[in-house]
Each structure stands twice: as C-alpha cells, then as structure tokens.
Design an enzyme around this catalytic site. Structure first.
Site, short mmCIF file in Angstrom:
data_model
loop_
_atom_site.label_atom_id
_atom_site.label_comp_id
_atom_site.label_asym_id
_atom_site.label_seq_id
_atom_site.Cartn_x
_atom_site.Cartn_y
_atom_site.Cartn_z
NE ARG A 114 -1.83 1.26 3.84
CZ ARG A 114 -2.14 0.89 5.08
NH1 ARG A 114 -3.23 0.16 5.30
NH2 ARG A 114 -1.37 1.21 6.09
CG ASP A 115 1.28 5.78 0.05
OD1 ASP A 115 1.11 6.24 -1.08
OD2 ASP A 115 1.67 6.45 1.02
#
EC number: 3.2.1.-
Length: 415
Positions: A114-115
């Site tokens: 994520r990210d």
C-alpha cells in the site's frame, strides 16, 4: 483512520499487464439511490479536543464550524485488522448506520505494498492474507446497505508495473516479486470486487485517481483489468484537492473510454490509448480546451445510455478552493502539492444530487482535518516549509491548523 494519498506524476501512457480484458461484461447498476442519507461515524478524538480547546478560549464560532464539519457524513477507513475482530468492527458500523437509516461509506485500504512504502505504507502481508481480509470485511457488511471504496491508490500506484508503451512505473519495492507483483495487484482487486459485489446491498467502487494524475486511457485500461465492469464504478479525487468541475468531466471520459475499449468497434477493443484525455487533445492547464476531448467522445462513442456505462463518485471533502500551487520562486526539491497544502477549504457536502447521470454521489471520503503526512517538500528535514518549517502530524493524525483552514475557507461556506 484516514491516511494520506499522494498526488503522483501525471501520466499519459496506457497501462498494460498480463490480465485478460473482460469484454463481455457490463457495468453493474449503481445502487446508491437518489436521496440516500449517508452515515456519520464517530469523530476523531483530536477533533473533540480541538473543539473543547476553542470553546475554552472563547472561539465559539470556530468551534461550531469544526463541530459542523465532523458531524457531516464521511467515510470509515478500514486499514487493518483480521478475522472475527474485523468482521465485528464492520458489523458494528453497519448496524449503527442502519439504526440511523443511513448508508455507511467504507474505505478498504489494506492491499499489499500500500502506497509503495510512502506516508501511508502498510497493507496485508500476502495475496492470501488480503483475500482473507476481504472475506472478513464482507462478512461484517452482510445484508446491510453500504458503499465500499476499494483501495485508494490501488490502481494509481502498482508495484513493478510496465505500461503499454514499455515504461516502468517508479514503484519497485525490493521485497515484491517483479515478475508477479502487478498481476497479483489486479487479481486481488478483482477478488475484492467479486466478493463484495456478491453482497445484496453493497456498492463497490475502484480507484480512478484524479484529473491531474493518470490520463484517461491509462486509468480506463487499469480499471478494466481490475474488474470495473463487474463493479458499480470508480472513485475520483480521494484525499486530493482537484475541482469537482474537472472531476465530472474526467469521470465521464473514463466511463466512455471503458466503453470504447470494451464495446466499441472491433478495431477499438483493448486500445484505450486511443481515448482522448485531459492531456490530448485538451490541455491539462487550460480548462477552456477540454471541449476538444468532449468532441472526440461525441464522434467515437456517441450517445450511450448511462445504464451501459461505469458510474463514479467524487471526493469533495477538501476541494472547495481547488488545488494548491507552490509560491513562485520556491526552491523546494518537491512541492508536494498533494500533501497538507495550506489555504484549502471544504467542498460540496455529501449528496446524490450531482447533476451528472454518471456521478452517483459527491462524498467526503478523506476525513477532513486529518493530516496527509509529515510533508517536508523534499527537503529531507521532516519540517514543512509551506507551514513555517513546523513538523506536520503523521498521516491520519488530527491536524488542528488544517482543520481551521478547511472550515473557514469552505466553499460553499459552512452555516
């Protein structure tokens, strides 16, 4: 807890990956009915502390405005947990919403990598763990009404992704398998769409980025690979500041590009790169040129019923003043215009009255008042030169200074 979603480089290239196009499917009918009342979760404790401090200081109007902001319907971010505890936490929110005759909006934000290890880094440890997480999430919703925004940044940032023109994206985590990471991302998003889509009263939306990021053809291609034609649509502008006017135009183009590349003429199938966008023939910085891209869709797609096109929602939580531009003459290595920009305001309140047949709702998806991260504009100091060289709160933490800006500069104004 709402986490930051950086504005990444604008891209005009079309994505490509070894995931088959689902050309036979058709978009799900949107299930956010007109007039839907949206759910307001419990406020951030930091907001309550700020309100109490303002009242103690006699700043009653500002306290009232922040109270109004946190009492406005907004999303519930789900960033971890597992198993029965996750199911129970989701069930608690859905039942509370049902008791208020309101629809909760959830953000599923737990995909591996994520990210890409930035301010909102984290996520499940494996594909199997993510699927189990989605299963527990879905079990918590059950038969209740809900809308789920599946993985902000999930399509804007794909690890080890090679675009249709052969260029690699910047996200290359060493711990990810370069040969499978991109395909795994699409497989997980398809799983989420399928599992959540089986719920009888749940709307499912995928990441559509925003108009200052990916080009129309690029994001349309990624959305199709992620299963948008089995979902209710996509979301735009999450945790960003782009204007609603531009997101409506951008969303309409994405919907028509998805149609063009899946149900258009035989020679158009899979060729999303042919779609007009905000980058061509329009110019991204000159909105007066955007009718040039409208004209392309009029010629190449024509008048298609909204029932046959993917729908979308727009995050209007912080775009009342539009995007931020760094002051002229600054020498910061990276202005990070997406990260806690000063002088922004709340945008349009959550509603299903959008004026666009493809736009199901304007929603407050990012929790207004929560930080985007510890922005330092690329200086490496940990201090924010756009805010007097102070340290911004961590991603998702309450940011009193920004909360005050959002309410005082709200457009339309808070009552």
């Amino acid at each position: 807890m709402t986490l930051s979603l950086p504005l990444r480089r604008a891209a005009t290239a079309v994505a490509a990956c070894a995931v088959a196009l689902a050309v036979g499917a058709s978009p799900a009918a949107a299930v956010i009915p007109d007039g839907t009342r949206f759910y307001t979760p419990k406020p951030d404790p930091g907001a309550l502390q700020q309100i109490a401090a303002l009242k103690a200081a006699g700043q009653w109007r500002l306290a009232h405005q922040i109270h109004t902001m946190v009492e406005t319907p907004q999303a519930v971010w789900v960033t971890g947990g597992s198993g029965r505890s996750l199911t129970q936490s989701i069930r608690t929110e859905t039942r509370r919403a049902a008791a208020r005759k309101a629809m909760p909006v959830f953000v599923a934000y737990n995909i591996p990598f994520r990210d890409c290890s930035q301010y909102s880094a984290g996520g499940a440890a494996s594909v199997a763990a993510y699927k189990a997480w989605i299963d527990a999430f879905a079990a918590g919703i059950g038969g209740q009404r809900a809308a789920v925004m599946v993985e902000p940044d999930g399509l804007g940032i794909i690890p080890w992704y090679t675009t249709i023109n052969g260029s690699q994206e910047w996200c290359k985590p060493a711990e990810a398998d370069a040969a499978t990471a991109a395909a795994d991302r699409f497989a997980m998003l398809n799983y989420a769409v399928d599992r959540l889509g089986k719920l009888p009263r749940t709307s499912v939306y995928l990441d559509g980025t925003h108009s200052a990021w990916l080009g129309v053809g690029d994001i349309a291609d990624r959305l199709v690979k992620a299963g948008v034609r089995k979902a209710d649509g996509f979301f735009l502008n999450v945790s960003n500041y782009e204007t609603t006017e531009r997101q409506l135009k951008f969303g309409d183009w994405i919907s028509k590009c998805v149609y063009y590349g899946t149900q258009g003429p035989a020679e158009a199938r899979g060729h999303f790169e042919q779609c007009a966008s905000q980058y061509y023939p329009a110019s991204p910085g000159d909105f007066s040129t955007w009718p040039l891209s409208d004209a392309w869709y009029d010629t190449n797609v024509g008048d298609v019923s909204p029932r046959r096109l993917a729908h979308f929602v727009v995050d209007t939580s912080r775009n009342g003043q539009g995007p931020w531009t760094a002051p002229a003459g600054v020498t910061w290595p990276d202005p990070q215009t997406w990260c806690n920009p000063p002088g922004r305001g709340l945008g349009l309140r959550p509603t299903t009255r959008t004026g666009d047949p493809l736009a199901d709702a304007f929603l407050w998806i990012k929790t207004p008042g929560q930080s985007d991260g510890q922005c330092d504009r690329g200086t490496g100091t940990g201090l924010d030169p756009a805010r007097g060289n102070t340290a911004d709160p961590a991603a998702g933490a309450w940011f009193p200074q920004q909360a005050e800006e959002l309410v005082t500069l709200a457009n339309p104004p808070l009552r």
